[in-house]
Design a protein around this motif. Structure first.
Motif, mmCIF file in Angstrom:
data_model
loop_
_atom_site.group_PDB
_atom_site.id
_atom_site.type_symbol
_atom_site.label_atom_id
_atom_site.label_comp_id
_atom_site.label_asym_id
_atom_site.label_seq_id
_atom_site.Cartn_x
_atom_site.Cartn_y
_atom_site.Cartn_z
ATOM 1 N N ASN B 3 0.838 -1.210 0.000
ATOM 2 C CA ASN B 3 0.000 0.000 0.000
ATOM 3 C C ASN B 3 0.869 1.254 0.000
ATOM 4 O O ASN B 3 1.980 1.242 0.538
ATOM 5 N N PHE B 4 0.356 2.311 -0.585
ATOM 6 C CA PHE B 4 1.103 3.582 -0.570
ATOM 7 C C PHE B 4 0.160 4.756 -0.793
ATOM 8 O O PHE B 4 -0.998 4.578 -1.187
ATOM 9 N N VAL B 5 0.683 5.948 -0.519
ATOM 10 C CA VAL B 5 -0.031 7.181 -0.878
ATOM 11 C C VAL B 5 0.841 7.945 -1.867
ATOM 12 O O VAL B 5 1.999 8.249 -1.579
ATOM 13 N N TYR B 6 0.288 8.190 -3.042
ATOM 14 C CA TYR B 6 1.014 8.964 -4.062
ATOM 15 C C TYR B 6 0.707 10.433 -3.851
ATOM 16 O O TYR B 6 -0.445 10.850 -3.872
ATOM 17 N N ASP B 7 1.769 11.218 -3.681
ATOM 18 C CA ASP B 7 1.591 12.648 -3.429
ATOM 19 C C ASP B 7 2.902 13.351 -3.785
ATOM 20 O O ASP B 7 3.775 13.506 -2.939
ATOM 21 N N ILE B 8 3.052 13.706 -5.057
ATOM 22 C CA ILE B 8 4.278 14.374 -5.524
ATOM 23 C C ILE B 8 3.859 15.737 -6.073
ATOM 24 O O ILE B 8 3.621 15.902 -7.265
ATOM 25 N N PRO B 9 3.722 16.718 -5.164
ATOM 26 C CA PRO B 9 3.073 17.964 -5.586
ATOM 27 C C PRO B 9 3.972 18.989 -6.281
ATOM 28 O O PRO B 9 3.464 20.021 -6.720
ATOM 29 N N THR B 10 5.281 18.731 -6.394
ATOM 30 C CA THR B 10 6.155 19.723 -7.042
ATOM 31 C C THR B 10 5.662 20.026 -8.463
ATOM 32 O O THR B 10 5.486 19.110 -9.273
ATOM 33 N N LYS B 11 5.471 21.290 -8.753
ATOM 34 C CA LYS B 11 5.048 21.713 -10.091
ATOM 35 C C LYS B 11 6.324 21.958 -10.898
ATOM 36 O O LYS B 11 7.223 22.652 -10.424
ATOM 37 N N VAL B 12 6.410 21.378 -12.084
ATOM 38 C CA VAL B 12 7.650 21.484 -12.855
ATOM 39 C C VAL B 12 7.426 22.278 -14.138
ATOM 40 O O VAL B 12 6.556 21.933 -14.944
ATOM 41 N N TYR B 13 8.193 23.331 -14.303
ATOM 42 C CA TYR B 13 8.166 24.132 -15.532
ATOM 43 C C TYR B 13 9.351 23.679 -16.361
ATOM 44 O O TYR B 13 10.497 23.960 -16.030
ATOM 45 N N PHE B 14 9.056 22.942 -17.430
ATOM 46 C CA PHE B 14 10.125 22.253 -18.154
ATOM 47 C C PHE B 14 10.329 22.838 -19.552
ATOM 48 O O PHE B 14 9.378 22.978 -20.325
ATOM 49 N N GLY B 15 11.582 23.141 -19.880
ATOM 50 C CA GLY B 15 11.911 23.528 -21.254
ATOM 51 C C GLY B 15 12.693 24.827 -21.349
ATOM 52 O O GLY B 15 12.877 25.549 -20.361
ATOM 53 N N LYS B 16 13.131 25.085 -22.539
ATOM 54 C CA LYS B 16 13.915 26.289 -22.821
ATOM 55 C C LYS B 16 13.119 27.538 -22.442
ATOM 56 O O LYS B 16 11.929 27.638 -22.732
ATOM 57 N N ALA B 172 8.078 24.149 -6.418
ATOM 58 C CA ALA B 172 8.136 24.240 -7.881
ATOM 59 C C ALA B 172 9.593 24.147 -8.315
ATOM 60 O O ALA B 172 10.510 24.463 -7.545
ATOM 61 N N SER B 173 9.801 23.699 -9.544
ATOM 62 C CA SER B 173 11.145 23.673 -10.114
ATOM 63 C C SER B 173 11.077 24.130 -11.559
ATOM 64 O O SER B 173 10.092 23.872 -12.248
ATOM 65 N N ILE B 174 12.123 24.819 -11.958
ATOM 66 C CA ILE B 174 12.222 25.263 -13.349
ATOM 67 C C ILE B 174 13.374 24.489 -13.979
ATOM 68 O O ILE B 174 14.524 24.597 -13.543
ATOM 69 N N LEU B 175 13.037 23.673 -14.980
ATOM 70 C CA LEU B 175 14.058 22.803 -15.586
ATOM 71 C C LEU B 175 14.283 23.216 -17.038
ATOM 72 O O LEU B 175 13.478 22.897 -17.911
ATOM 73 N N ASP B 176 15.367 23.916 -17.269
ATOM 74 C CA ASP B 176 15.714 24.328 -18.627
ATOM 75 C C ASP B 176 16.939 23.528 -19.075
ATOM 76 O O ASP B 176 18.043 23.746 -18.578
ATOM 77 N N PRO B 177 16.727 22.593 -20.008
ATOM 78 C CA PRO B 177 17.850 21.733 -20.417
ATOM 79 C C PRO B 177 19.067 22.514 -20.928
ATOM 80 O O PRO B 177 20.196 22.047 -20.782
ATOM 81 N N THR B 178 18.843 23.718 -21.472
ATOM 82 C CA THR B 178 19.998 24.483 -21.983
ATOM 83 C C THR B 178 20.917 24.921 -20.838
ATOM 84 O O THR B 178 22.085 25.204 -21.060
ATOM 85 N N TYR B 179 20.378 24.979 -19.612
ATOM 86 C CA TYR B 179 21.212 25.338 -18.459
ATOM 87 C C TYR B 179 22.278 24.287 -18.179
ATOM 88 O O TYR B 179 23.219 24.536 -17.430
ATOM 89 N N THR B 180 22.092 23.096 -18.739
ATOM 90 C CA THR B 180 23.072 22.027 -18.470
ATOM 91 C C THR B 180 24.079 21.877 -19.619
ATOM 92 O O THR B 180 24.966 21.030 -19.540
ATOM 93 N N PHE B 181 23.947 22.698 -20.669
ATOM 94 C CA PHE B 181 24.869 22.592 -21.817
ATOM 95 C C PHE B 181 26.337 22.750 -21.385
ATOM 96 O O PHE B 181 27.230 22.141 -21.957
ATOM 97 N N SER B 182 26.564 23.614 -20.391
ATOM 98 C CA SER B 182 27.954 23.912 -20.034
ATOM 99 C C SER B 182 28.535 22.959 -18.984
ATOM 100 O O SER B 182 29.669 23.134 -18.545
ATOM 101 N N VAL B 183 27.757 21.971 -18.565
ATOM 102 C CA VAL B 183 28.296 20.999 -17.592
ATOM 103 C C VAL B 183 29.387 20.168 -18.287
ATOM 104 O O VAL B 183 29.190 19.684 -19.399
ATOM 105 N N SER B 184 30.529 20.034 -17.635
ATOM 106 C CA SER B 184 31.684 19.340 -18.242
ATOM 107 C C SER B 184 31.357 17.875 -18.530
ATOM 108 O O SER B 184 30.452 17.306 -17.904
ATOM 109 N N PRO B 185 32.086 17.274 -19.456
ATOM 110 C CA PRO B 185 31.859 15.839 -19.731
ATOM 111 C C PRO B 185 32.000 14.993 -18.458
ATOM 112 O O PRO B 185 31.188 14.098 -18.217
ATOM 113 N N TYR B 186 32.995 15.305 -17.629
ATOM 114 C CA TYR B 186 33.205 14.520 -16.413
ATOM 115 C C TYR B 186 32.002 14.635 -15.469
ATOM 116 O O TYR B 186 31.473 13.626 -14.988
ATOM 117 N N GLN B 187 31.549 15.866 -15.234
ATOM 118 C CA GLN B 187 30.408 16.050 -14.333
ATOM 119 C C GLN B 187 29.112 15.515 -14.962
ATOM 120 O O GLN B 187 28.250 15.004 -14.255
#
Lengths: 386, 386
Positions: B3-16, B172-187
């Motif tokens: 049994n479980f209770v599903y409750d993931i209320p974070t609102k996500v704004y996704f995209g460029k 809430a979270s704002i997820l813009d994939p372009t923000y991760t363009f500069s992450v190094s290959p290692y990271q």
């Protein structure tokens, strides 16, 4: 992947005996509740009594609207709205299948609307407020318990229309897999076909979105595997639980966020069940393989090939793309046969007399689909399904 | 399925360009905001300026806490709490990697707590309230932007502890994939390994849950496929977007609802990065295959076999179960090698001198894991990873 906003706030209480959470949930809604249900099977299997036991604990008052039809009608919605207005209802509790929940959704919205509620179905932007809705599904199929969609039939115009609005999403749902133990093999199989169809209609998009494709395949495999298990043993808790949770994720929006697509097979089927009152999932199982064959062309073959390679674990199969897709569709047909579902419209006593009229109505809704279809295209899909 | 209770209320704004939603979001929090960030890379890549542009529109006031370390320390958390209390902060905006978001979470909870905030890490049931948090992640890895977990290091005791509480989840979270363009290959590669680890730690459970297994495999395949693409082309939007969305679903609870399991590899790694300050994902990639080999036994072999058959599309491979699992682990190692990650602790200048002390600390957290491990078991896993 397109931009999107993820916001699926329905709280889900999942598992055996989660009905125990109902009294607390209801207390937050207010004093006066409307219970909506169908033909009374919930009275036979004890669910009605469990619900009442919870409501009695709250000290509140409740009213009932029963007899919701399998393809819920706008006249029934109107009865519910009238009750809500007369009795000053604070919240609605839908106990039953997708039809009961869909009907309740439009009742909730209609309680705040003064015009003909069919307007809300045809033009959901008119929805400005809605009563809070708690859903207690008794079968796994439409996923209405976690989505913002309601499908309503207008018996005067023979139309069956799906409407969408964020305010239609239940605030909470109680999903107890044991409540689905008594669903007949035929209805269980139709539910499986409905869930499969929701997943596939979301999968077929020209917008890329690997995560959505891969999750869709995971959900689809789960649905098919659990579906067969449920037919073998209707009281297989694990299989019923998987089906119940899959039914929500097939349609709660997750698969469409970032990859919007207008569905095609659903609107084509809705006309069938509006005119002939057949079980929605059965119509979908008959139409889907024929829709696939019909829209298979040089623009879609790669997407279909990718789909069937993943679905049937054919990653290394050496076959020409078209051959592979034809074979994939054949396997899909074999799967529907294992569900013991009718495979042709003839078996449902449907002939071609209404094809043209139905296609005319469906056409408006599939112009933006994966492959846009005209009235004559739809007639050909109906004919192939005879 | 439990049994479980599903409750993931974070609102996500996704995209460029979803940062455009920030000013409206912030207006709902209040007048005074604390911005938390790391070493200042957000000033070089323009994210800081975009955030400020949004905040200026709100007419509110803001304060800053910068310099959050890669493994955020409780002393830094304390600084943030002090600022919140002094300036009467209404909400927190975390801009950065998982460390920045984790640190912000405990700051949010600590703002309402009068004792030593390390108590909140060790005993999250003490958390009674928290400031609202908005997360703007700049890399795909921890998934902290949609989960209720924070991992904090106590430099006095060389401890690194993960704490969990529903109030720690960002609103809430704002997820813009372009923000991760500069992450190094290692990271980027370390992030991929971290996400993979979250999915695998959730997969390995003795509780059945087909939907969770199948969705986990879908997420894992997406993560691995997109991870390799990101290393080839750091500005592949689609691959960055898939990674970013997978990172959330790997850990936002979905995979654990109905199938609770205490993680094993994470607590064993946390000691490594606490003592040697290595990148968490790198430690996970080194330890995971050795953990798998170590806990492989007659009770677990079927689960591992099922996992690798699905992961590597080996449904029809005719191999003895143990052989198949060994081969599966070998393939996993090859994948980590493709990410160009270190494969041994030696490469990170780690020797065996602290193994016993670290194992002692990890032991408490893995007694309830997929396979319970003692101090000496953990030492053996460290030794195999040398």
């Amino acid at each position: 992947m397109k931009n999107f906003v993820y916001d699926i706030p329905t709280k889900v209480y999942f598992g055996k005996d989660q009905i125990q959470s109902l009294s607390e949930l209801v207390k937050n809604l207010g004093k006066k509740l409307l219970i909506v249900y169908g033909g009374g099977s919930i009275k036979k299997n004890g669910i009605y009594d469990s619900v009442l036991e919870q409501l009695k604990k709250t000290g509140g008052e409740w009213f009932e609207l029963s007899g919701i039809e399998p393809n819920p009608r706008i006249t029934t919605v109107k009865k519910g709205i009238q009750l809500c207005k007369e009795k000053k209802i604070d919240g609605v509790l839908a106990v039953g299948g997708g039809s009961v929940i869909d009907c309740s959704k439009v009742i909730c919205a209609g309680a705040y609307y003064n015009g003909d509620p069919w307007n809300l179905v045809m033009n959901p932007s008119l929805i400005e407020n809605a009563l809070p809705l708690i859903a207690i599904p008794t079968m796994a199929a439409t996923g209405s318990e976690m989505d913002h969609i309601a499908v309503i039939t207008n018996e005067d115009t023979d139309e069956k229309i799906g409407t969408r609005h964020p305010l239609l999403r239940p605030i909470a749902s109680i999903l107890d897999p044991t409540y689905t133990f008594s669903v007949s093999p035929y209805q269980s199989a139709a539910g499986v076909a409905d869930i499969m169809s929701h997943i596939m209609e979301s999968y077929f998009s020209k917008e890329p979105g690997l995560i959505l494709e891969n999750v869709a395949i995971g959900l689809l495999k789960t649905c098919m595997d659990s579906g067969l298990k449920v037919l073998e043993d209707p009281e297989d808790y694990e299989a019923r639980a998987n089906l119940m949770w899959v039914s929500c994720w097939a349609i709660n929006d997750f698969l469409k966020l970032g990859r919007p697509v207008a569905w095609s097979v659903h609107p084509i089927e809705h006309q069938l069940s509006a005119v002939y009152d057949i079980t929605h999932g059965v119509g979908l199982a008959i139409l889907t393989p024929h829709w696939m064959e019909y829209v298979l062309n040089e623009n879609t073959v790669d997407i279909f090939e990718g789909f069937f390679r993943k679905l049937w674990d054919w990653q290394d199969k050496e076959l020409d793309s078209y051959e592979l897709v034809h074979k994939g569709i054949e396997e899909l047909n074999k799967f529907y046969a294992k569900l013991n579902l009718p495979m042709t419209l003839h078996e449902l006593d449907i002939d071609s007399s209404q094809f043209s009229a139905m296609a005319k109505k469906a056409e408006k809704q599939v112009q933006q689909g994966f492959v846009p279809l005209s009235e004559s295209d739809i007639v050909k899909i109906y004919e192939a399904s005879l």
